[in-house]
Design an enzyme around this catalytic site. Sequence first.
Site, mmCIF file in Angstrom:
data_model
loop_
_atom_site.group_PDB
_atom_site.id
_atom_site.type_symbol
_atom_site.label_atom_id
_atom_site.label_comp_id
_atom_site.label_asym_id
_atom_site.label_seq_id
_atom_site.Cartn_x
_atom_site.Cartn_y
_atom_site.Cartn_z
ATOM 1 N N GLU A 1 -6.536 -4.613 8.502
ATOM 2 C CA GLU A 1 -6.509 -3.525 9.271
ATOM 3 C C GLU A 1 -5.382 -3.525 10.497
ATOM 4 O O GLU A 1 -4.670 -2.538 10.885
ATOM 5 C CB GLU A 1 -7.867 -2.947 10.242
ATOM 6 C CG GLU A 1 -9.072 -3.049 8.960
ATOM 7 C CD GLU A 1 -8.866 -1.845 7.963
ATOM 8 O OE1 GLU A 1 -7.993 -0.894 8.260
ATOM 9 O OE2 GLU A 1 -9.422 -1.857 6.945
ATOM 10 N N HIS B 1 -2.375 -2.213 8.875
ATOM 11 C CA HIS B 1 -2.203 -1.019 9.170
ATOM 12 C C HIS B 1 -1.663 -0.446 10.502
ATOM 13 O O HIS B 1 -1.065 0.439 10.751
ATOM 14 C CB HIS B 1 -3.608 -0.161 8.789
ATOM 15 C CG HIS B 1 -3.732 -0.052 7.463
ATOM 16 N ND1 HIS B 1 -3.194 0.553 6.456
ATOM 17 C CD2 HIS B 1 -5.105 -0.635 6.863
ATOM 18 C CE1 HIS B 1 -3.695 0.758 5.277
ATOM 19 N NE2 HIS B 1 -4.896 -0.180 5.434
#
Lengths: 503, 503
Positions: free
Chosen positions: B268, B271
């Site tokens: 994550e 991202h």
Amino acid sequence: MNYESAAQALSSFDKRVEQMRAYSHAMGVMALDASTAAPRLSAEGRGRTYAVLSQVRYELMADPENGALLAYLESHEAELSQIQKRAVQLFRRQYEQLRRIPMAEYVDYEVLLNDSQAKWEEAKNKADFSIFQPYLEKIVGYNRKFAVYYDAEKAPYDALLNEYERGLTMETLDKFFGALKDALVPLIAKVKAAPAIDSSFLSRFYPASQQEKLSYLLMDALDIDKDRCTLAETEHPFTTEFNNHDVRITTHYYENALASSMYSVIHEGGHAIYELDCDDRYNYTLLSGGVSMGIHESQSRFYENILGRSRPFLSYLFPKVKELFPEQLQDVDEELFYRAVNKAEPSLVRTEADELTYCMHIIIRYELEKRLLDGSLAVRDLPEAWNRLYRDYLGIDVPNDKAGCLQDSHWSNGLIGYFPSYALGSAYGAQMLACMERDLGDIWPRVSQGDLSHVRSWLKEHIHKYASLYEPDELFRRACGEFDPKYYIDYLEEKYSRLYNLK
Amino acid sequence: MNYESAAQALSSFDKRVEQMRAYSHAMGVMALDASTAAPRLSAEGRGRTYAVLSQVRYELMADPENGALLAYLESHEAELSQIQKRAVQLFRRQYEQLRRIPMAEYVDYEVLLNDSQAKWEEAKNKADFSIFQPYLEKIVGYNRKFAVYYDAEKAPYDALLNEYERGLTMETLDKFFGALKDALVPLIAKVKAAPAIDSSFLSRFYPASQQEKLSYLLMDALDIDKDRCTLAETEHPFTTEFNNHDVRITTHYYENALASSMYSVIHEGGHAIYELDCDDRYNYTLLSGGVSMGIHESQSRFYENILGRSRPFLSYLFPKVKELFPEQLQDVDEELFYRAVNKAEPSLVRTEADELTYCMHIIIRYELEKRLLDGSLAVRDLPEAWNRLYRDYLGIDVPNDKAGCLQDSHWSNGLIGYFPSYALGSAYGAQMLACMERDLGDIWPRVSQGDLSHVRSWLKEHIHKYASLYEPDELFRRACGEFDPKYYIDYLEEKYSRLYNLK
């Protein structure tokens, strides 16, 4: 538009209410997110979104068609249920108030509050009032303007007080606070002269992760349904709610102050129980949720102090707290714990004040707000005026603005005129206790077993379930008769005389 | 309305974009709150609010006036900047797509997704697919309908793939996955025949509170600015963003699986870095944020695997992890840690799969989605089909639907056609590594010192800073030339041959 029947008008009414509710809900979740989870630099984007959504909400609320709709429904009052009549009354009030505020001011104010929240947090963390000062100046400026829009015939501060507790005035508060001061000042002096209670164990190291476990233990002890209410961490504890299935409480862990978060959770838990126990029928209507800040604080302060700091409740709770902190509380017993969390001592921070000196904190804020609103105190002089009152009324020196006029989040949230409801709520709560005992007899044996259900049932039957159906003064009168601060004064005198062995 | 100049039309354009953005922002925060903090029973109230707001958003997006405005701007293209031209193109695409969906369907779908999220969580927790089945049936039904609205000439699944990665088709994917299978199946067989790596220490007890500290340590190691990106806990890890100053990542702590949250945070984090490094100029425009799921997954999987599971990065990181878990990792050294987190073994859960078998999880989902969309697989038969493919492709038995077809949150979020981007992204990432090494030489000595700045700069310059300015295939081509899966296959073959001493 012309309405053909009350039914048709009510359907339009419901649709409008549902739309306004949706915007308030969305912006409320964004505000909650801002306080609990959003990164520090997210304020700009959120401000842009508030600007768009609050403009739409304003247009929905101030729409002139609302005036026609309300007039139609008011002229067909006989066809409305009690709930519908009350909804029309509340909508009318909101409409009359809002349509007087120019849209640009309304939107600017929403955006200002978003920015102010971040600036206040920064100012508090740096103990630097100058960071927050320009924002507070604007907030006070807007509130003075809004007060005139709300009711140009009232003194501005009265117009604001009326927002948080309908009908409340400086005249009432001057009397109420006068009676409190007359009773409390000599009582505080006697307590000061008595041998002090040693509460130093409360300042040992209590890791935040263990305190979090205590929070959930307390939510269980208060029987708060975690499927309808969750807990988060914020700079300043608060409760917010969207309906009786979606309530949030927050707390703040200080690792050297066990009682701080513990009593924040019980306090916010009291707010939450009020919201959770509102009758389902009011959900998603204008009658949803607690009716006023005064009544709300009566519930939170009832749970925090009257119950939460009582000897019977602590005799149930203390062994469980000790299990969580066996080393820190090794040399502490129930009695010492009870005495420590009730120790009366002038202190700096309102949310951590004992019950006896608490109202002095409120009186100080009340006097400052009055002066900020009538213009006799400039915002830039607030820290000095704050510090002087703490010296005069509580005899203590404020070391910095973090422990001083930056401690509370209310002003950065635009809540001017809110503080008096804490004192009023405390007094309401004491009178409710008297009524409850009159109805139920001795409530304490069950409390000492950890059973609070009879207390909660009484509050639900007399207060909670009605949500915003009645005006706060009527709700209180139906539950307890005429308000009389003597119940509160008697409660404090009895409790502290016993605790400190006073004559 | 008639527009008098490109400037006037652009001003109207910007206002419309700003309005749509505000609604998406508010609903995005509500969805985030729903996954991270809201009580379980809050779904009804949130659904009501979504119904109101998504209807307004729909009306804003599908407003026929948008068509006139876009036509005007398209006919004045010469007066537009590159960014404005791209914004017009993106708006046109969104408008054409949305106006074909009837409003009632659009709003019902938003409300359905809100309900589905709660039902999927419940179904997963109870390992009971039947709870989620009726919701998934509706979601698949809507997606089949929407696919026709999007592009009636395409096969429905192609129309959906195009949503996540413009231009992507089953034809391309069949080829890509065919090449992958050809290479991976024999490689997996060789690895299976080699002596197994002992990774049992990763299943020792790692308390969530310590894992949370590791999360923040990882965010620091990746140099993620916590003033612009925060971390929360959810059932399923994800990243969401509102602008480059407001990014959120989430993780899930399993106390008997150290690598799970650790690699979720790094994934994550990849991202998040993409979003955080988008150029400021795109904030609040239609070009804001990463351009496609394929490019997004290339970044997350690059950080997670190519960097995060590399020997050099772990030689920097491992001593810090060991400091957090000295007892659990007492008998573990860098080399063993590296081997354990790269251990290849057919397994049940995609998010925890090793790099080698990962794409088999994707291929399984791809084949199931194809069949759900062409109607050859009924939703009620999904668990059985899922379990059969896990047996056929990975040789393992699925013990229950929690570890099976309920494991991912994508379908409950309406994301059908998303999964292939993980495989595509992984392959993109391997090719980016090759280009980066061509440009920068050996990147690893600095990585082993914990310095990732050169890697991030390369990605920022070639990918991140452009936000959504270019189509994904153009962006990739500008950075790396033509896409070729052989880089990915070579990368896997080299890594796993070395790890398992294969010939």
